[in-house]
Design a protein around this motif. Structure first.
Motif, short mmCIF file in Angstrom:
data_model
loop_
_atom_site.label_atom_id
_atom_site.label_comp_id
_atom_site.label_asym_id
_atom_site.label_seq_id
_atom_site.Cartn_x
_atom_site.Cartn_y
_atom_site.Cartn_z
N VAL A 88 30.58 -21.78 -44.72
CA VAL A 88 31.90 -21.39 -44.22
C VAL A 88 32.88 -21.47 -45.39
O VAL A 88 32.76 -22.33 -46.26
N ASN A 89 33.81 -20.53 -45.41
CA ASN A 89 34.89 -20.58 -46.40
C ASN A 89 36.00 -21.47 -45.83
O ASN A 89 36.33 -21.38 -44.66
N GLY A 90 36.55 -22.30 -46.65
CA GLY A 90 37.65 -23.15 -46.19
C GLY A 90 37.18 -24.54 -45.81
O GLY A 90 36.01 -24.89 -45.95
N PRO A 91 38.12 -25.32 -45.28
CA PRO A 91 37.82 -26.72 -45.01
C PRO A 91 36.91 -26.93 -43.80
O PRO A 91 36.99 -26.21 -42.82
N TYR A 92 36.02 -27.90 -43.92
CA TYR A 92 35.19 -28.34 -42.80
C TYR A 92 34.75 -29.77 -43.07
O TYR A 92 34.71 -30.21 -44.21
N THR A 93 34.43 -30.49 -42.00
CA THR A 93 33.91 -31.84 -42.15
C THR A 93 32.46 -31.94 -41.68
O THR A 93 31.74 -32.84 -42.09
N SER A 94 32.04 -31.02 -40.79
CA SER A 94 30.66 -31.02 -40.31
C SER A 94 30.34 -29.70 -39.63
O SER A 94 31.21 -28.83 -39.48
N PHE A 95 29.07 -29.56 -39.23
CA PHE A 95 28.60 -28.38 -38.50
C PHE A 95 27.92 -28.83 -37.22
O PHE A 95 27.35 -29.92 -37.15
N HIS A 96 27.94 -27.96 -36.22
CA HIS A 96 27.21 -28.17 -34.98
C HIS A 96 26.28 -26.97 -34.82
O HIS A 96 26.75 -25.83 -34.71
N VAL A 97 24.96 -27.22 -34.83
CA VAL A 97 23.96 -26.15 -34.76
C VAL A 97 23.19 -26.29 -33.45
O VAL A 97 22.71 -27.38 -33.12
N LYS A 98 23.07 -25.19 -32.71
CA LYS A 98 22.34 -25.18 -31.44
C LYS A 98 21.28 -24.10 -31.46
O LYS A 98 21.36 -23.15 -32.24
N TYR A 99 20.28 -24.25 -30.58
CA TYR A 99 19.22 -23.25 -30.47
C TYR A 99 18.92 -22.95 -29.02
O TYR A 99 19.20 -23.74 -28.12
N LEU A 100 18.34 -21.76 -28.80
CA LEU A 100 17.90 -21.33 -27.47
C LEU A 100 16.55 -20.65 -27.66
O LEU A 100 16.43 -19.69 -28.42
N LYS A 101 15.52 -21.18 -27.01
CA LYS A 101 14.18 -20.61 -27.09
C LYS A 101 13.94 -19.78 -25.83
O LYS A 101 14.19 -20.24 -24.72
#
Length: 132
Positions: A59-72
């Motif tokens: 991501v461009n710009g500020p961030y402190t973390s990511f949240h990643v999800k999946y769907l099977k």
């Protein structure tokens, strides 16, 4: 907020400085919503009958973390794959069906929008892939 209120109280006599401080607070001190991430997923092989995908996001710009999800598959609920600062992951997908991934960036207490991809269907068990 406490610091802002304290400074505001102390500076009520100088309205022009208060306006400048509010602009500074809004644009530089308070966290802003991160941009929508860019995400890629590449098939990298099989582990037994499980397809493996190399996932990467940024991501461009500020961030402190990511949240990643999946769907099977084609129904069900999204499940959490990763919460944290990693920008890559090896995902163990569902064989011979659709796998979807979505990622959002978080900056402090503010979340951005999810970016979503559908990974290519792979068959690691010898059965033919589905025909649509």
């Amino acid at each position: 907020v406490l610091v802002y209120n304290l400074i505001k109280t102390c500076l009520l006599i100088n309205t022009e400085f208060e306006i400048i401080f509010k602009k500074l607070w809004v644009s530089h001190i308070r966290p802003v919503a991160p941009e929508k991430p860019t995400i890629t997923g590449e098939y990298i092989g099989c582990s037994g009958s499980t397809p493996l995908y190399a996932l990467n996001w940024s991501v461009n710009g500020p961030y402190t973390s990511f949240h990643v999800k999946y769907l099977k598959g084609y129904s069900g609920s999204w499940k959490t794959l990763h919460q944290g600062t990693k920008t890559g992951y090896v995902y163990h997908g569902a064989n011979n069906t659709r796998n979807k991934i979505k990622v959002k960036a978080i900056n402090g207490s503010i979340s951005g929008q999810y970016a979503e991809i559908t990974l290519p269907i792979r068959n690691c068990a010898g059965a033919p892939p589905p025909v649509f």
